[in-house]
Design a protein around this motif. Structure first.
Motif, PDB file in Angstrom:
ATOM      1  N   UNK A  16       0.829  -1.210   0.000  1.00 48.56           N
ATOM      2  CA  UNK A  16       0.000   0.000   0.000  1.00 48.56           C
ATOM      3  C   UNK A  16       0.864   1.260   0.000  1.00 48.56           C
ATOM      4  N   UNK A  17       1.974   1.220   0.731  1.00 49.86           N
ATOM      5  CA  UNK A  17       2.879   2.381   0.735  1.00 49.86           C
ATOM      6  C   UNK A  17       3.458   2.598  -0.663  1.00 49.86           C
ATOM      7  N   UNK A  18       3.928   1.515  -1.299  1.00 50.22           N
ATOM      8  CA  UNK A  18       4.462   1.637  -2.647  1.00 50.22           C
ATOM      9  C   UNK A  18       3.417   2.113  -3.638  1.00 50.22           C
ATOM     10  N   UNK A  19       2.212   1.587  -3.533  1.00 49.73           N
ATOM     11  CA  UNK A  19       1.121   1.996  -4.414  1.00 49.73           C
ATOM     12  C   UNK A  19       0.800   3.473  -4.227  1.00 49.73           C
ATOM     13  N   UNK A  20       0.772   3.922  -2.989  1.00 44.68           N
ATOM     14  CA  UNK A  20       0.444   5.323  -2.716  1.00 44.68           C
ATOM     15  C   UNK A  20       1.467   6.265  -3.341  1.00 44.68           C
ATOM     16  N   UNK A  21       2.734   5.953  -3.189  1.00 48.22           N
ATOM     17  CA  UNK A  21       3.779   6.835  -3.717  1.00 48.22           C
ATOM     18  C   UNK A  21       3.788   6.820  -5.242  1.00 48.22           C
ATOM     19  N   UNK A  22       3.626   5.645  -5.855  1.00 46.59           N
ATOM     20  CA  UNK A  22       3.542   5.599  -7.307  1.00 46.59           C
ATOM     21  C   UNK A  22       2.344   6.403  -7.803  1.00 46.59           C
ATOM     22  N   UNK A  23       1.230   6.322  -7.073  1.00 47.08           N
ATOM     23  CA  UNK A  23       0.038   7.076  -7.459  1.00 47.08           C
ATOM     24  C   UNK A  23       0.280   8.577  -7.376  1.00 47.08           C
ATOM     25  N   UNK A  24       1.044   9.006  -6.386  1.00 45.03           N
ATOM     26  CA  UNK A  24       1.396  10.430  -6.262  1.00 45.03           C
ATOM     27  C   UNK A  24       2.118  10.904  -7.521  1.00 45.03           C
ATOM     28  N   UNK A  25       3.070  10.113  -8.002  1.00 47.40           N
ATOM     29  CA  UNK A  25       3.831  10.524  -9.188  1.00 47.40           C
ATOM     30  C   UNK A  25       2.923  10.608 -10.409  1.00 47.40           C
ATOM     31  N   UNK A  89       1.983  21.961  -2.536  1.00 53.22           N
ATOM     32  CA  UNK A  89       2.717  21.479  -1.369  1.00 53.22           C
ATOM     33  C   UNK A  89       3.402  20.148  -1.661  1.00 53.22           C
ATOM     34  N   UNK A  90       2.716  19.279  -2.395  1.00 49.80           N
ATOM     35  CA  UNK A  90       3.305  17.989  -2.744  1.00 49.80           C
ATOM     36  C   UNK A  90       4.514  18.180  -3.648  1.00 49.80           C
ATOM     37  N   UNK A  91       4.424  19.113  -4.582  1.00 48.17           N
ATOM     38  CA  UNK A  91       5.551  19.406  -5.471  1.00 48.17           C
ATOM     39  C   UNK A  91       6.782  19.832  -4.674  1.00 48.17           C
ATOM     40  N   UNK A  92       6.548  20.583  -3.587  1.00 50.27           N
ATOM     41  CA  UNK A  92       7.674  21.061  -2.780  1.00 50.27           C
ATOM     42  C   UNK A  92       8.323  19.941  -1.992  1.00 50.27           C
ATOM     43  N   UNK A  93       7.624  18.820  -1.846  1.00 53.76           N
ATOM     44  CA  UNK A  93       8.200  17.672  -1.151  1.00 53.76           C
ATOM     45  C   UNK A  93       8.673  16.619  -2.156  1.00 53.76           C
ATOM     46  N   UNK A  94       9.025  17.060  -3.359  1.00 53.81           N
ATOM     47  CA  UNK A  94       9.393  16.133  -4.424  1.00 53.81           C
ATOM     48  C   UNK A  94      10.561  15.237  -4.021  1.00 53.81           C
ATOM     49  N   UNK A  95      11.496  15.769  -3.245  1.00 54.15           N
ATOM     50  CA  UNK A  95      12.630  14.953  -2.817  1.00 54.15           C
ATOM     51  C   UNK A  95      12.156  13.773  -1.987  1.00 54.15           C
ATOM     52  N   UNK A  96      11.225  14.036  -1.076  1.00 52.77           N
ATOM     53  CA  UNK A  96      10.681  12.949  -0.257  1.00 52.77           C
ATOM     54  C   UNK A  96       9.908  11.957  -1.122  1.00 52.77           C
ATOM     55  N   UNK A  97       9.158  12.474  -2.081  1.00 47.97           N
ATOM     56  CA  UNK A  97       8.414  11.595  -2.991  1.00 47.97           C
ATOM     57  C   UNK A  97       9.379  10.704  -3.767  1.00 47.97           C
ATOM     58  N   UNK A  98      10.501  11.262  -4.221  1.00 47.74           N
ATOM     59  CA  UNK A  98      11.491  10.482  -4.961  1.00 47.74           C
ATOM     60  C   UNK A  98      12.080   9.371  -4.094  1.00 47.74           C
ATOM     61  N   UNK A  99      12.292   9.667  -2.828  1.00 52.00           N
ATOM     62  CA  UNK A  99      12.840   8.665  -1.916  1.00 52.00           C
ATOM     63  C   UNK A  99      11.859   7.504  -1.760  1.00 52.00           C
ATOM     64  N   UNK A 100      10.606   7.824  -1.521  1.00 55.46           N
ATOM     65  CA  UNK A 100       9.602   6.770  -1.360  1.00 55.46           C
ATOM     66  C   UNK A 100       9.367   6.025  -2.672  1.00 55.46           C
ATOM     67  N   UNK A 101       9.436   6.748  -3.779  1.00 53.72           N
ATOM     68  CA  UNK A 101       9.290   6.105  -5.078  1.00 53.72           C
ATOM     69  C   UNK A 101      10.411   5.096  -5.299  1.00 53.72           C
ATOM     70  N   UNK A 102      11.628   5.456  -4.905  1.00 51.73           N
ATOM     71  CA  UNK A 102      12.759   4.533  -5.020  1.00 51.73           C
ATOM     72  C   UNK A 102      12.554   3.312  -4.132  1.00 51.73           C
ATOM     73  N   UNK A 103      11.985   3.527  -2.957  1.00 54.65           N
ATOM     74  CA  UNK A 103      11.692   2.401  -2.069  1.00 54.65           C
ATOM     75  C   UNK A 103      10.639   1.491  -2.688  1.00 54.65           C
ATOM     76  N   UNK A 104       9.607   2.090  -3.293  1.00 52.94           N
ATOM     77  CA  UNK A 104       8.592   1.300  -3.972  1.00 52.94           C
ATOM     78  C   UNK A 104       9.166   0.510  -5.128  1.00 52.94           C
ATOM     79  N   UNK A 105      10.082   1.130  -5.867  1.00 54.20           N
ATOM     80  CA  UNK A 105      10.741   0.445  -6.982  1.00 54.20           C
ATOM     81  C   UNK A 105      11.479  -0.794  -6.490  1.00 54.20           C
ATOM     82  N   UNK A 106      12.244  -0.619  -5.415  1.00 55.93           N
ATOM     83  CA  UNK A 106      12.992  -1.746  -4.863  1.00 55.93           C
ATOM     84  C   UNK A 106      12.086  -2.845  -4.354  1.00 55.93           C
ATOM     85  N   UNK A 107      11.029  -2.452  -3.670  1.00 50.67           N
ATOM     86  CA  UNK A 107      10.096  -3.440  -3.125  1.00 50.67           C
ATOM     87  C   UNK A 107       9.382  -4.205  -4.227  1.00 50.67           C
ATOM     88  N   UNK A 108       8.867  -3.499  -5.223  1.00 49.28           N
ATOM     89  CA  UNK A 108       8.050  -4.141  -6.242  1.00 49.28           C
ATOM     90  C   UNK A 108       8.862  -5.035  -7.172  1.00 49.28           C
TER      91      UNK A 108
END
Length: 219
Positions: A16-25, A89-108
């Motif tokens: 669910x965490x990986x899905x959420x972050x991918x959905x954000x992108x 606001x989400x755009x300003x946290x793009x670095x955090x989004x990239x980190x979670x996206x990378x985690x989702x990539x590794x997990x999936x």
């Protein structure tokens, strides 16, 4: 095999965490493309679930998890709502989004490879489906947004390569009977760190050897 590596509750939470972050992108790209609320929701769903849906259909895991678990379907909608109202606001946290996206990539890439092997695919095919699980949603997102998929563009930081490495590690661990929760975690972390390093240092895949094309390059 997956249930031997992670408990069902842990696996579900990580998914669910990986899905959420991918959905954000996906939702953010829809906003940049000036899509309406329906377009934002569609891109969020496709980005989050496309890779896993493709994998499940290939291996015959039907109905796919995206349709048999309501949480998988609702989570991207929540991400779409968040981006719809708070995209600056989400755009300003793009670095955090990239980190979670990378985690989702590794997990999936790891869970995709393992699930494919569980359903009887060979090692090479399992690794290929692990890659598809990790990057398939992003490819569909870019196609729907009328863009060249990011993982095919030379001017984008490495994305598919970390997933390939993670999937390859898993099939090697399976081959030598060394797959467990620790080694699976190692593959996840390796893919994650490679993606983070690619973002930080702008690592890119090489283009054709001795390339002398005079064609204009697209940004």
């Amino acid at each position: 095999m997956l249930h031997e590596l992670f408990s069902p509750s842990v696996q579900h939470a990580l998914d669910l965490v990986g899905i959420f972050v991918f959905a954000i992108s996906g939702a953010l790209l829809a906003v940049r493309k000036n899509f309406d609320v329906f377009g934002i929701a569609v891109l969020a769903e496709v980005t989050a679930l496309g890779g896993g849906l493709f994998r499940d259909l290939i291996i015959g895991a039907v109905p796919p998890a995206a349709f048999s678990d309501l949480g998988y379907f609702v989570t991207p909608l929540l991400a779409a709502v968040l981006v719809f109202f708070l995209h600056p606001e989400v755009e300003r946290t793009q670095t955090a989004v990239n980190v979670f996206d990378a985690a989702g990539l590794g997990l999936f890439c790891v869970t995709g490879t393992t699930k494919a092997y569980d359903y009887g695919l060979g090692l090479t095919s399992s690794a290929a489906l692990g890659l598809a699980t990790a990057v398939g949603g992003g490819v569909l997102r870019d196609v729907l947004a009328n863009e060249v998929p990011s993982l095919l563009r030379w001017d984008r930081d490495l994305y598919a390569v970390p997933a390939i490495v993670g999937s390859t590690m898993i099939v090697l661990f399976i081959r030598f009977d060394f797959l467990n929760a620790t080694t699976s975690g190692l593959a996840v972390v390796t893919a994650f760190l490679l993606r983070i390093a690619a973002l930080k240092y702008h690592w890119r895949a090489p283009r054709a050897w001795n390339r002398r094309s005079s064609a204009l390059e697209e940004a």
